[in-house]
Write a protein that holds these residues in place. Structure first.
Motif, PDB file in Angstrom:
ATOM      1  N   ALA A  71       0.849  -1.192   0.000  1.00  7.34           N
ATOM      2  CA  ALA A  71       0.000   0.000   0.000  1.00  7.34           C
ATOM      3  C   ALA A  71       0.883   1.239   0.000  1.00  7.34           C
ATOM      4  CB  ALA A  71      -0.910  -0.010   1.221  1.00  7.34           C
ATOM      5  N   VAL A  72       0.465   2.226  -0.787  1.00  2.00           N
ATOM      6  CA  VAL A  72       1.229   3.487  -0.857  1.00  2.00           C
ATOM      7  C   VAL A  72       0.325   4.614  -0.376  1.00  2.00           C
ATOM      8  CG1 VAL A  72       2.478   5.089  -2.359  1.00  2.00           C
ATOM      9  CG2 VAL A  72       2.608   2.631  -2.792  1.00  2.00           C
ATOM     10  N   PHE A  73       0.819   5.386   0.572  1.00  2.00           N
ATOM     11  CA  PHE A  73       0.049   6.492   1.148  1.00  2.00           C
ATOM     12  C   PHE A  73       0.703   7.834   0.820  1.00  2.00           C
ATOM     13  CE2 PHE A  73      -0.686   2.733   3.674  1.00  2.00           C
ATOM     14  CZ  PHE A  73      -2.068   2.738   3.833  1.00  2.00           C
ATOM     15  N   TYR A 118      -2.499   3.863  -3.524  1.00  2.48           N
ATOM     16  CA  TYR A 118      -2.422   2.603  -4.273  1.00  2.48           C
ATOM     17  C   TYR A 118      -2.451   1.422  -3.322  1.00  2.48           C
ATOM     18  CZ  TYR A 118      -0.243  -1.172  -6.967  1.00  2.48           C
ATOM     19  OH  TYR A 118       0.041  -2.376  -7.553  1.00  2.48           O
ATOM     20  N   LEU A 119      -3.157   0.395  -3.735  1.00  2.00           N
ATOM     21  CA  LEU A 119      -3.161  -0.864  -2.993  1.00  2.00           C
ATOM     22  C   LEU A 119      -3.010  -1.967  -4.029  1.00  2.00           C
ATOM     23  CD1 LEU A 119      -3.630  -2.310  -0.247  1.00  2.00           C
ATOM     24  CD2 LEU A 119      -6.047  -2.374  -0.819  1.00  2.00           C
ATOM     25  N   GLY A 120      -1.980  -2.772  -3.872  1.00  2.89           N
ATOM     26  CA  GLY A 120      -1.753  -3.824  -4.870  1.00  2.89           C
ATOM     27  C   GLY A 120      -0.983  -4.985  -4.282  1.00  2.89           C
ATOM     28  N   PHE A 159       4.105  -1.178   3.572  1.00  6.29           N
ATOM     29  CA  PHE A 159       3.494   0.141   3.492  1.00  6.29           C
ATOM     30  C   PHE A 159       4.556   1.180   3.160  1.00  6.29           C
ATOM     31  CE2 PHE A 159       0.959  -2.235   6.665  1.00  6.29           C
ATOM     32  CZ  PHE A 159      -0.201  -2.342   5.905  1.00  6.29           C
ATOM     33  N   VAL A 160       4.253   2.007   2.180  1.00  9.80           N
ATOM     34  CA  VAL A 160       5.189   3.050   1.748  1.00  9.80           C
ATOM     35  C   VAL A 160       4.470   4.393   1.849  1.00  9.80           C
ATOM     36  CG1 VAL A 160       6.538   3.920  -0.214  1.00  9.80           C
ATOM     37  CG2 VAL A 160       6.376   1.465   0.179  1.00  9.80           C
ATOM     38  N   GLU A 161       5.185   5.413   2.295  1.00  8.00           N
ATOM     39  CA  GLU A 161       4.582   6.738   2.415  1.00  8.00           C
ATOM     40  C   GLU A 161       5.306   7.746   1.531  1.00  8.00           C
ATOM     41  OE1 GLU A 161       4.738   8.482   6.282  1.00  8.00           O
ATOM     42  OE2 GLU A 161       3.379  10.101   5.734  1.00  8.00           O
ATOM     43  N   LEU A 162       4.544   8.511   0.782  1.00  5.44           N
ATOM     44  CA  LEU A 162       5.104   9.623   0.002  1.00  5.44           C
ATOM     45  C   LEU A 162       4.779  10.899   0.776  1.00  5.44           C
ATOM     46  CD1 LEU A 162       3.579   8.750  -3.512  1.00  5.44           C
ATOM     47  CD2 LEU A 162       5.672   7.849  -2.528  1.00  5.44           C
ATOM     48  N   THR A 163       5.803  11.623   1.152  1.00  5.37           N
ATOM     49  CA  THR A 163       5.562  12.846   1.931  1.00  5.37           C
ATOM     50  C   THR A 163       6.045  14.071   1.167  1.00  5.37           C
ATOM     51  OG1 THR A 163       5.969  11.563   3.914  1.00  5.37           O
ATOM     52  CG2 THR A 163       5.927  13.928   4.193  1.00  5.37           C
ATOM     53  N   ARG A 178       9.314   6.876   1.785  1.00  2.00           N
ATOM     54  CA  ARG A 178       9.921   6.068   2.869  1.00  2.00           C
ATOM     55  C   ARG A 178       9.033   4.877   3.234  1.00  2.00           C
ATOM     56  NH1 ARG A 178       8.983  10.582   7.457  1.00  2.00           N
ATOM     57  NH2 ARG A 178       6.758  10.295   7.683  1.00  2.00           N
ATOM     58  N   ASN A 179       9.710   3.906   3.815  1.00  2.29           N
ATOM     59  CA  ASN A 179       9.010   2.712   4.285  1.00  2.29           C
ATOM     60  C   ASN A 179       8.345   3.005   5.621  1.00  2.29           C
ATOM     61  OD1 ASN A 179       9.717   0.598   2.406  1.00  2.29           O
ATOM     62  ND2 ASN A 179      11.820   0.953   3.080  1.00  2.29           N
ATOM     63  N   TRP A 180       7.197   2.450   5.811  1.00  2.00           N
ATOM     64  CA  TRP A 180       6.584   2.502   7.135  1.00  2.00           C
ATOM     65  C   TRP A 180       7.044   1.276   7.891  1.00  2.00           C
ATOM     66  CZ3 TRP A 180       0.659   3.914   6.771  1.00  2.00           C
ATOM     67  CH2 TRP A 180       0.534   5.308   6.759  1.00  2.00           C
TER      68      TRP A 180
END
Lengths: 181, 168
Positions: A71-73, A118-120, A159-163, A178-180
């Protein structure tokens, strides 16, 4: 037709079938005992709700099993130097999402909201994620920047976060992937 | 209980058969597929953000004569019912959006005009066959009426449909 859509239709179909049963029950029992009928209706409604819940859980498990789920947040910290317009997301060179942001959505991110972009599914191993941010930078200039993350997918959810944040000292936006943990 | 199971299996079978033959992406009574597109000023708009309002969604192109005929009717509809919760959204499918800008400025259109000139994603999503294509969408986001092409009669019908949906 997407799988999600299909599941929703199955739930709707089940609801209709069960409500049909309620309808039949009403014709038969309506004259005799309204109180019992009401109880039966209530219990059928509860059964539908329970079934609905189970189907949604099943859908999630089937489409995105925990072992392969990625999942990408997206989140935004201040964002004074960048007005977000869109994010294009690529995983292993393949575009998986291209999302246009409305004013309302950007406002929600500014207020601390976190969006699931995104969720994949990905198999175990090494992968590359590229996020391309488009929008207006300082002085209303068109701005396009990319950020890359090489990551290792193990068994279990990833889980990956785009900040998007501000670099106050350089008066420029900063994009971090970054990785969560 | 067996009866319910049997009914469910029949329903599931019908559903799978439908998906197998590739049913149309939307039809009357179904949720209008959501999308986001930029308007002529570059600001993005998303269809689902108009939920709770009645939406008339119109697909058009500058080279389509009937599309130009429909524009004044849509503008009048918008001016008349905007305060009551109506939104008109036009999606231009021209390859070059500057032509759309010229036409919109000349026709004095005040409702939002979006452009699907780059990837044609939305045009594909709505399976455009004939232009103009106009959808009347209710407050829940469901497609209630579809108009393919345009005539005075269909314009009048659209006005009645909008009035009915606004009253719901």
């Amino acid at each position: 037709m997407g799988n999600t859509q299909m599941f929703k239709q199955i739930v709707c179909g089940l609801t209709l079938i069960l409500l049909g049963q309620i309808g039949n029950a009403e014709t038969v029992g309506g004259a005799n005992d309204l109180a019992t009928l009401d109880q039966e209706t209530q219990s059928l409604k509860n059964a539908v709700l329970e079934l609905n819940k189970e189907l949604f859980l099943l859908e999630e498990e089937l489409l995105y099993p925990a072992n392969t789920q990625v999942a990408v947040f997206v989140s935004m910290d201040v964002g004074e130097y960048f007005a977000l317009d869109s994010i294009q997301l690529e995983v292993d060179g393949k575009e998986v999402s291209n999302y246009l942001y409305t004013e309302r959505e950007v406002g929600a991110l500014h207020r601390g909201g976190v969006q699931q972009l995104y969720l994949g599914n990905l198999k175990v191993g090494e992968h590359e994620l590229v996020a391309i941010f488009t929008g207006k930078g300082p002085h209303e200039r068109d701005y396009k920047r990319g950020a890359t993350l090489q990551f290792s997918k193990n068994i279990g959810s990833k889980f990956v976060e785009l900040t998007i944040s501000d670099q106050e000292n350089q008066l420029q936006p900063e994009f971090v992937v970054r990785n969560w943990e | 209980m067996e009866k319910i199971t049997a009914q469910f299996l029949v329903f599931l079978f019908c559903l799978l058969s439908l998906s197998a033959v590739g049913a149309s992406s939307f039809s009357v009574g179904e949720r209008a597929p959501d999308f986001a597109l930029p308007n002529l000023a570059g600001k993005n708009l998303r269809l689902s953000e108009y939920r709770s309002e009645v939406v008339v969604l119109n697909f058009w192109a500058t080279w389509c004569g009937k599309c130009s005929d429909a524009m004044p009717v849509l503008e009048s509809l918008y001016e008349q019912h905007q305060g009551a919760g109506l939104n008109v959204i036009a999606v231009g499918v021209d390859a070059e959006s500057h032509k759309a800008v010229e036409l919109i400025n000349a026709a004095d259109i005040s409702f939002p005009v979006l452009t699907d000139d780059a990837t044609k994603t939305v045009s594909r999503l709505y399976d455009l066959g004939k232009l103009p294509l106009t959808l009347v969408i209710d407050r829940e986001g469901n497609v209630r009426h579809i108009h393919k092409g345009f005539s005075k009669e269909s314009g009048a019908r659209m006005m009645a449909e909008v009035a009915e949906l606004l009253a719901e």
